[in-house]
Design a protein around this motif. Sequence first.
Motif, PDB file in Angstrom:
ATOM      1  N   UNK A  52       0.783  -1.123   0.148  1.00  0.00           N
ATOM      2  CA  UNK A  52      -0.076   0.112   0.008  1.00  0.00           C
ATOM      3  C   UNK A  52       0.943   1.236  -0.103  1.00  0.00           C
ATOM      4  N   UNK A  53       0.694   2.113  -0.677  1.00  0.00           N
ATOM      5  CA  UNK A  53       1.237   3.403  -0.948  1.00  0.00           C
ATOM      6  C   UNK A  53       0.577   4.481  -0.252  1.00  0.00           C
ATOM      7  N   UNK A  54       1.199   5.893  -0.324  1.00  0.00           N
ATOM      8  CA  UNK A  54       0.535   6.585   0.205  1.00  0.00           C
ATOM      9  C   UNK A  54      -0.873   7.376  -0.208  1.00  0.00           C
ATOM     10  N   UNK A  85       4.115  -1.623   8.079  1.00  0.00           N
ATOM     11  CA  UNK A  85       5.299  -0.940   8.071  1.00  0.00           C
ATOM     12  C   UNK A  85       4.851   0.567   7.607  1.00  0.00           C
ATOM     13  N   UNK A  86       3.872   0.617   6.628  1.00  0.00           N
ATOM     14  CA  UNK A  86       3.578   2.205   5.886  1.00  0.00           C
ATOM     15  C   UNK A  86       2.822   3.052   7.031  1.00  0.00           C
ATOM     16  N   UNK A  89       5.547   3.982   9.345  1.00  0.00           N
ATOM     17  CA  UNK A  89       6.192   5.226   8.683  1.00  0.00           C
ATOM     18  C   UNK A  89       5.612   6.575   8.802  1.00  0.00           C
ATOM     19  N   UNK A  90       4.102   6.474   8.603  1.00  0.00           N
ATOM     20  CA  UNK A  90       3.463   7.716   8.411  1.00  0.00           C
ATOM     21  C   UNK A  90       2.845   8.091   9.959  1.00  0.00           C
ATOM     22  N   UNK A  91       3.253   7.193  10.752  1.00  0.00           N
ATOM     23  CA  UNK A  91       2.710   7.298  12.346  1.00  0.00           C
ATOM     24  C   UNK A  91       1.243   7.477  12.647  1.00  0.00           C
ATOM     25  N   UNK A  92       0.403   6.720  11.436  1.00  0.00           N
ATOM     26  CA  UNK A  92      -1.006   6.663  11.577  1.00  0.00           C
ATOM     27  C   UNK A  92      -1.065   5.459  12.336  1.00  0.00           C
ATOM     28  N   UNK A  95      -3.228   6.611  15.088  1.00  0.00           N
ATOM     29  CA  UNK A  95      -4.499   7.514  14.956  1.00  0.00           C
ATOM     30  C   UNK A  95      -5.825   6.357  14.621  1.00  0.00           C
TER      31      UNK A  95
END
Lengths: 110, 147
Positions: A52-54, A85-86, A89-92, A95
Amino acid sequence: MECTVRSQTGFDLLELGGEVDLQFSHKLRETILGSLKTGNPLLIDMAKVSYIDSSGIASLVEGFQTAKTSKLQYGLLNISNAAMQVLTLTRLDKIFDLHSSTDQFKQKLQ
Amino acid sequence: MTAAQKLLVFQFPACAEQMGCLRQKLREALAPCGQSDTVVNNMVLAVSEACTNIIQHAYGQSDKGDIVLEVEWQNGKPGCNVTGSLVFRLTDFARHKTCAEEMRSRPLDEIRPGGLGCHIINEVMDEVVLRDRESGKGNVLELRKRL
């Protein structure tokens, strides 16, 4: 990308799999927002997400915001290592409401 | 590996449909580097994000063209505490001049869709350098990962 919504008792379960990138993220966005429009809580099973990407993450965030505005429960289930992992990286990961079983999500609905 | 070794040169049309193929080529090229799955996945993600930015922002809706991805291994200097670096060089031929501001990460405490690609690139890579192409239109983005 595989993206199927199944109606469960009291919520919708979106089964997401494969590679979620720029080519497919708009379909994910439409599916999430379409499901939330029905007024049901939404749980997204991410066990089979291999990439999965941004742009895919952006669709998940838009769903999160829409659910919050509509006061609907919204969670992610069984997140694959690749997807985690993603999110990390995005600290989500701090959230989103993360779950390891549907029962855990159902308890939040009561 | 030798002091400097080209691992991949791949030219492809800048469109979303090519991204799966790009990732596959990149994984194959990175396999001999012997890095963990986590490190490889992060590098593939960061390069993919850079390509996505080129497709969406450099070429955008009104321009079309190719992206050239070059991957190179460079040995570390003697006395340096890293074995070497992987350099990912992305060249586009777009009319739009990408500026450094466009490569900045946004604050992550703003919970909103979009704008996470640059954060991922900056988080994964050790150096991000953007410059104009020496001849003609376009941009060159060089990403370096020290290993």
